[in-house]
Design a protein around this motif. Structure first.
Motif, mmCIF file in Angstrom:
data_model
loop_
_atom_site.group_PDB
_atom_site.id
_atom_site.type_symbol
_atom_site.label_atom_id
_atom_site.label_comp_id
_atom_site.label_asym_id
_atom_site.label_seq_id
_atom_site.Cartn_x
_atom_site.Cartn_y
_atom_site.Cartn_z
ATOM 1 N N UNK A 150 43.185 49.883 25.380
ATOM 2 C CA UNK A 150 43.689 49.700 26.750
ATOM 3 C C UNK A 150 43.416 48.301 27.299
ATOM 4 N N UNK A 151 42.679 47.484 26.544
ATOM 5 C CA UNK A 151 42.292 46.158 27.053
ATOM 6 C C UNK A 151 43.478 45.269 27.394
ATOM 7 N N UNK A 152 44.549 45.346 26.656
ATOM 8 C CA UNK A 152 45.687 44.452 26.884
ATOM 9 C C UNK A 152 46.853 45.122 27.602
ATOM 10 N N UNK A 153 46.589 46.285 28.213
ATOM 11 C CA UNK A 153 47.686 46.972 28.898
ATOM 12 C C UNK A 153 47.315 47.490 30.280
ATOM 13 N N UNK A 154 46.091 47.248 30.727
ATOM 14 C CA UNK A 154 45.650 47.758 32.027
ATOM 15 C C UNK A 154 45.812 46.685 33.092
ATOM 16 N N UNK A 155 46.592 47.023 34.105
ATOM 17 C CA UNK A 155 46.902 46.098 35.198
ATOM 18 C C UNK A 155 46.339 46.639 36.502
ATOM 19 N N UNK A 156 45.918 45.721 37.368
ATOM 20 C CA UNK A 156 45.432 46.063 38.698
ATOM 21 C C UNK A 156 46.203 45.278 39.744
ATOM 22 N N UNK A 157 46.241 45.838 40.940
ATOM 23 C CA UNK A 157 46.851 45.184 42.093
ATOM 24 C C UNK A 157 45.982 45.511 43.297
ATOM 25 N N UNK A 158 45.569 44.500 44.059
ATOM 26 C CA UNK A 158 44.757 44.806 45.244
ATOM 27 C C UNK A 158 45.595 45.529 46.290
ATOM 28 N N UNK A 159 44.961 46.431 47.005
ATOM 29 C CA UNK A 159 45.624 47.030 48.163
ATOM 30 C C UNK A 159 45.662 45.975 49.263
ATOM 31 N N UNK A 160 46.570 46.131 50.202
ATOM 32 C CA UNK A 160 46.731 45.158 51.282
ATOM 33 C C UNK A 160 45.399 44.893 51.975
ATOM 34 N N UNK A 161 45.030 43.624 52.081
ATOM 35 C CA UNK A 161 43.827 43.226 52.786
ATOM 36 C C UNK A 161 42.534 43.425 52.024
ATOM 37 N N UNK A 162 42.621 43.788 50.759
ATOM 38 C CA UNK A 162 41.415 44.023 49.959
ATOM 39 C C UNK A 162 41.423 43.117 48.743
ATOM 40 N N UNK A 163 40.259 42.911 48.185
ATOM 41 C CA UNK A 163 40.140 42.106 46.971
ATOM 42 C C UNK A 163 39.967 43.020 45.768
ATOM 43 N N UNK A 164 40.396 42.542 44.621
ATOM 44 C CA UNK A 164 40.161 43.280 43.384
ATOM 45 C C UNK A 164 38.688 43.195 43.007
ATOM 46 N N UNK A 165 38.208 44.180 42.245
ATOM 47 C CA UNK A 165 36.841 44.056 41.718
ATOM 48 C C UNK A 165 36.726 42.786 40.884
ATOM 49 N N UNK A 166 35.550 42.184 40.893
ATOM 50 C CA UNK A 166 35.311 40.997 40.079
ATOM 51 C C UNK A 166 35.329 41.342 38.601
#
Length: 181
Positions: A150-166
């Motif tokens: 799953x390392x090369x296929x997992x995508x994230x998107x921040x919710x409005x007004x929030x930051x993604x985890x580091x």
């Protein structure tokens, strides 16, 4: 004319609509959409598009998952069961479905996550989804297990007004039968 887009929670969809969505996904994934895949896409909000004649052309859903990262539990809107009928691809229909799901993520979750196929990844990247640079794990019944596929296929998107985890450590997803992601 723009095709009608509908959003509804699973409980609001009757058996006939759910059967229609399942049939579309079976067609789109050419028999590679299992009963467990179907189950994973239920229990959240569905977005789907119909042709003016009423036939279903696209679908996606967002369900809640828990993800552990760096000592914190995140409430994630996980995108599932995204598919567009072959004759309607590359015409913006998938983008309309994703826009509806992203509105749900923005209003209800810390971030969005999904596992993209090679064919689907360009759509998600174009919409601002970011490939997760760290490892992927799952909290299985036997403890934490690494999911290197799953390392090369997992995508994230921040919710409005929030930051993604580091990116400091792995994302640890909740366990489920079948494909964990």
């Amino acid at each position: 004319m723009t095709e009608p887009l509908c959003t509804a929670h699973t409980f609001e969809l009757g058996a006939a609509v759910l059967a229609e969505i399942r049939a579309l996904l079976d067609q789109v994934f050419e028999g590679g959409f299992s009963d467990q895949d179907w189950d994973h896409g239920l229990g959240g909000v569905h977005a789907f598009v119909r042709d003016p004649d009423g036939s279903l052309v696209a679908h996606g859903s967002v369900i809640q998952r828990r993800v552990l990262h760096d000592g914190r539990s995140y409430r994630i809107g996980y995108v599932e069961a995204v598919g567009v009928r072959a004759d309607r691809r590359r015409r913006g229909v998938g983008g309309r479905v994703m826009a509806a799901l992203e509105r749900v993520i923005d209003g209800a979750y810390d971030a969005g996550a999904l596992s993209a196929s090679d064919e689907g990844a360009p759509l998600y990247r174009a919409r601002g989804w970011q490939l997760w640079p760290g490892g992927i794990e799952a909290l299985s019944p036997g403890g934490v297990v690494r999911l290197p596929d799953e390392d090369d296929s997992t995508y994230l998107r921040p919710a409005a007004g929030r930051a993604l985890p580091g990116p400091g450590g792995p994302l640890v997803f909740d366990w489920r039968d079948g494909d964990v992601l």
